[in-house]
Scaffold this active site. Structure first.
Site, PDB file in Angstrom:
ATOM      1  N   GLU A 139       0.878  -1.165   0.000  1.00  0.00           N
ATOM      2  CA  GLU A 139       0.000   0.000   0.000  1.00  0.00           C
ATOM      3  C   GLU A 139       0.918   1.218   0.000  1.00  0.00           C
ATOM      4  O   GLU A 139       1.790   1.327   0.874  1.00  0.00           O
ATOM      5  CB  GLU A 139      -0.870  -0.030   1.253  1.00  0.00           C
ATOM      6  N   ARG A 184       4.744 -13.031   9.553  1.00  0.00           N
ATOM      7  CA  ARG A 184       5.437 -11.786   9.238  1.00  0.00           C
ATOM      8  C   ARG A 184       6.776 -11.754   9.979  1.00  0.00           C
ATOM      9  O   ARG A 184       6.965 -12.453  10.981  1.00  0.00           O
ATOM     10  CB  ARG A 184       4.581 -10.571   9.559  1.00  0.00           C
ATOM     11  N   LYS A 240       4.432   0.478   9.369  1.00  0.00           N
ATOM     12  CA  LYS A 240       4.528   1.780   8.701  1.00  0.00           C
ATOM     13  C   LYS A 240       3.923   2.896   9.546  1.00  0.00           C
ATOM     14  O   LYS A 240       4.428   4.009   9.566  1.00  0.00           O
ATOM     15  CB  LYS A 240       3.787   1.718   7.360  1.00  0.00           C
TER      16      LYS A 240
HETATM   17  P1  ATP Z   1       2.548  -2.239   7.873  1.00  0.00           P
HETATM   18  O1  ATP Z   1       1.881  -2.963   9.004  1.00  0.00           O
HETATM   19  O2  ATP Z   1       3.970  -1.943   8.102  1.00  0.00           O
HETATM   20  O3  ATP Z   1       1.794  -1.055   7.378  1.00  0.00           O
HETATM   21  P2  ATP Z   1       1.317  -3.636   5.799  1.00  0.00           P
HETATM   22  O4  ATP Z   1       1.159  -5.100   5.763  1.00  0.00           O
HETATM   23  O5  ATP Z   1       0.114  -2.864   6.115  1.00  0.00           O
HETATM   24  O6  ATP Z   1       2.538  -3.314   6.714  1.00  0.00           O
HETATM   25  P3  ATP Z   1       1.531  -3.373   3.006  1.00  0.00           P
HETATM   26  O7  ATP Z   1       2.068  -2.256   2.197  1.00  0.00           O
HETATM   27  O8  ATP Z   1       0.093  -3.677   2.904  1.00  0.00           O
HETATM   28  O9  ATP Z   1       1.919  -3.046   4.482  1.00  0.00           O
HETATM   29  O10 ATP Z   1       2.397  -4.690   2.781  1.00  0.00           O
HETATM   30  C1  ATP Z   1       2.743  -5.194   1.522  1.00  0.00           C
HETATM   31  C2  ATP Z   1       3.100  -6.642   1.668  1.00  0.00           C
HETATM   32  O11 ATP Z   1       4.165  -6.805   2.581  1.00  0.00           O
HETATM   33  C3  ATP Z   1       1.939  -7.450   2.201  1.00  0.00           C
HETATM   34  O12 ATP Z   1       1.805  -8.593   1.411  1.00  0.00           O
HETATM   35  C4  ATP Z   1       2.319  -7.779   3.594  1.00  0.00           C
HETATM   36  O13 ATP Z   1       1.784  -9.002   3.991  1.00  0.00           O
HETATM   37  C5  ATP Z   1       3.846  -7.785   3.532  1.00  0.00           C
HETATM   38  N1  ATP Z   1       4.423  -7.427   4.818  1.00  0.00           N
HETATM   39  C6  ATP Z   1       4.212  -6.322   5.543  1.00  0.00           C
HETATM   40  N2  ATP Z   1       4.877  -6.356   6.698  1.00  0.00           N
HETATM   41  C7  ATP Z   1       5.559  -7.528   6.709  1.00  0.00           C
HETATM   42  C8  ATP Z   1       6.429  -8.166   7.641  1.00  0.00           C
HETATM   43  N3  ATP Z   1       6.754  -7.601   8.808  1.00  0.00           N
HETATM   44  N4  ATP Z   1       6.930  -9.367   7.311  1.00  0.00           N
HETATM   45  C9  ATP Z   1       6.628  -9.951   6.143  1.00  0.00           C
HETATM   46  N5  ATP Z   1       5.818  -9.416   5.231  1.00  0.00           N
HETATM   47  C10 ATP Z   1       5.270  -8.216   5.501  1.00  0.00           C
HETATM   48 MG    MG Z   2      -1.568  -3.472   4.616  1.00  0.00          MG
END
Ligand code: ATP
Ligand code: MG
Length: 557
Positions: A35, A260, A270
């Site tokens: 995102e 994760r 983020k």
């Molecule tokens: P955040 O919680 O940091 O905002 P998010 O999952 O909301 O992370 P996205 O931009 O939606 O952020 O993530 C893109 C991809 O990265 C998704 O497929 C998500 O599952 C993966 N991802 C995010 N954080 C992790 C993590 N700590 N370990 C592994 N994969 C991750």
């Molecule tokens: Mg997300």
């Protein structure tokens, strides 16, 4: 991926190999769906290495898809930064960079199709009523009075929602599934909501936006993704995704969840990272203390070491916490092989070789990197006045068995130079040592030593008239607490107040004079350093990437 082809398969690779063998899948297709509401962090690196790595390994394709369904939070700056970070990590999405917003038209049609089938309806409950009816994990929800409104009516209102006939929150589109389901996500989830907000790509074209849950699976399907790899929190959403695919009768993508990455002493969210940026706890998203990919890149972590790290930790099915020392170890291992050595004196004090003729100079030669025969050599002028580190001298040192370095009447080798013997020193009025005097032994030149002398201490040094002064930003871990998932208070209370100290007095050997931004060095006995973007023609600025050894650093280390 890189070295050991025979390594055992992780559980996702095992699943994929079964799918390939059984002919369920011909070409593996994955995607990385960030995102664009912030910079990527080390957790995302794991997902990137997994998704792109699997596509590479099985000769498939990994798409980059910006999941930009949330108009209020997304910015083009993030889109650009995300692309840069993925490329830097060494991956390529080829021609397949997509945006969920490209699919808004198709998603709208899918929604209409669901209404026509009688499996979605427009609801007009207030937020309060909505919450009252939704139930709880232990208590079933209740059906909305609008649930059974005629299909025609839902179609008309949905069209009016699209044309701007309603204000934010006045209507929503919901799937008609099961308000009594034990899975809350199946209790008539919202598919579309009204938001009169401009989108960074579609402008004011839309005032209704699909929810993440509605957009995600359908986007995977439209891109013919075969293996949709998600983090564990999406496991409970999977029944909904499968339900939508069945209702729409479109290409099914197989979702598999993995744990994760959580890292000790590190925040990977983020939202929290944004709080640090906006509250100016750090200098920006790419502050070298940040666990963002741009931050650790600037700090001096290498793409290769990050790939190696994600390979080493593998893919798990259960959440856990990974020791940040593993990442740091991978970085040290890589830099040890690639970084050129130089002498850097963090706390310089002058050493005068009193029996060395004034104005005389000899050139000493040292390997750029003893780990790499092809790395060449560097030249270091040796003169009468040198700098050594204050911590290498003691006015009144303990027994020579405990203290190998310099003190009155003690002998040490100046690395790649001569053996010297300390003959005295001078204190300032405040009692601080400001000059040290020594005599060198001409028979002890490194590589040509005929003296037979043995000394235990070897010190780094820099010729005083040739010394290059630099600013050294000494970075340390940003947080003091090991497991930041287990705290009850504000994560900002756990910030390390000493995560940055700036050294403006350091001097470096002259070979570093022409160093460029991004160049990386090992300052012998001290650590790894990278030339920072803030450097300018008047001054070199270095970031300390890591100390040479594991663990916490002492101040002035
Ligand atoms: P955040 O919680 O940091 O905002 P998010 O999952 O909301 O992370 P996205 O931009 O939606 O952020 O993530 C893109 C991809 O990265 C998704 O497929 C998500 O599952 C993966 N991802 C995010 N954080 C992790 C993590 N700590 N370990 C592994 N994969 C991750
Ligand atoms: Mg997300």
């Amino acid at each position: 991926m890189e070295q050991n082809k025979k390594e055992s398969l992780n559980f996702i690779e095992q699943l994929i190999e079964v799918d390939l063998k059984e002919g369920k899948v011909q070409k593996v297709s994955t995607r990385f769906p960030p995102e664009p509401n912030g910079y990527l962090h080390i957790g995302h690196a794991k997902s990137i290495c997994l998704n792109f790595g699997i596509a590479q390994k099985y000769g498939g394709q990994c798409n980059l898809r910006f999941d930009d369904t949330n108009p209020e939070k997304e910015e083009t700056e993030y889109v650009d930064a995300i692309k840069e970070d993925i490329k830097w990590l060494g991956f390529d999405w080829g021609p397949s960079a997509y945006h969920t917003s490209d699919y808004f038209e198709q998603l709208y049609e899918f929604a209409v199709r669901l209404i026509e089938k009688g499996t979605a309806y427009v609801d007009e409950l207030s937020a309060v009523q909505f919450n009252e009816l939704k139930g709880s994990p232990t208590e079933p929800g209740k059906e909305s009075p609008f649930r059974n409104r005629p299909i025609e009516e839902s179609l008309e209102i949905f069209e009016a929602m699209k044309s701007g006939g309603f204000k934010d929150g006045e209507r929503v589109l919901r799937a008609k599934i099961d308000m009594r389901s034990p899975n809350m996500h199946m209790r008539d989830p919202i598919l579309y909501r009204i938001k009169h907000i401009k989108h960074h790509r579609t402008g004011s074209k839309w005032c209704i936006y699909p929810t993440y849950d509605f957009a995600h699976g359908q986007s995977d399907s439209m891109e013919q993704i075969t293996h949709s790899l998600c983090t564990l929190e999406f496991e409970v959403h999977r029944p909904l995704y499968d339900w939508l695919i069945r209702q729409l009768e479109i290409h099914p993508s197989k979702q598999t969840e993995f744990a994760r990455l959580n890292l000790s002493y590190t925040i990977v969210s983020k939202r929290s990272l944004r709080e640090l940026v906006e509250g100016q706890y750090v200098a920006g998203w790419d502050d070298p203390r940040m666990p963002t990919i741009s931050g650790i890149r600037r700090r001096g972590f290498t793409a290769k070491s990050i790939r190696k790290f994600t390979d080493t930790i593998g893919v798990a099915r259960r959440d856990g916490i990974t020791d940040v020392a593993l990442l740091e170890h991978a970085v040290r291992e890589d830099l040890n092989k690639t970084a050129h050595r130089i002498f850097g004196i963090m706390d310089p004090v002058k050493l005068i070789i009193t029996n060395w003729p004034e104005g005389h100079q000899e050139i000493m030669t040292a390997e750029n990197n003893p780990e790499d025969e092809n790395s060449g050599t560097r030249e270091m002028p040796f003169t009468r006045e040198l700098f050594i580190d204050r911590s290498d001298f003691m006015e009144d040192p303990p027994s020579p068995r405990k203290w190998f370095r310099l003190g009155p009447d003690r002998e040490v080798r100046l690395k790649k130079g001569y053996i010297i013997k300390c003959t005295g020193f001078k204190n300032s009025e405040k009692g601080e040592v400001i000059e040290i005097y020594a005599e060198y032994d001409p028979n002890t030149k490194s590589g040509q030593d005929t003296s037979g002398k043995k000394v235990k201490g070897t010190l780094g040094w820099v010729s005083a008239p040739h010394a290059v002064s630099a600013e050294i930003r000494m970075y340390d871990r940003l947080f003091l607490t090991e497991n930041l998932n287990k705290i009850d208070d504000d994560f900002k209370n756990h910030l390390n107040p000493d995560s940055l100290t700036i050294n403006t007095q350091a001097v470096l050997e002259p070979s570093v004079r022409d160093a460029q931004v991004g160049d990386q060095f090992q300052f012998e006995r001290i650590g790894y350093f990278r030339v920072d973007e803030d450097s300018h023609s008047e001054k070199l600025i270095f970031n300390r990437t890591l100390t040479l050894r594991d663990g916490w650093t002492k101040k002035n280390d």
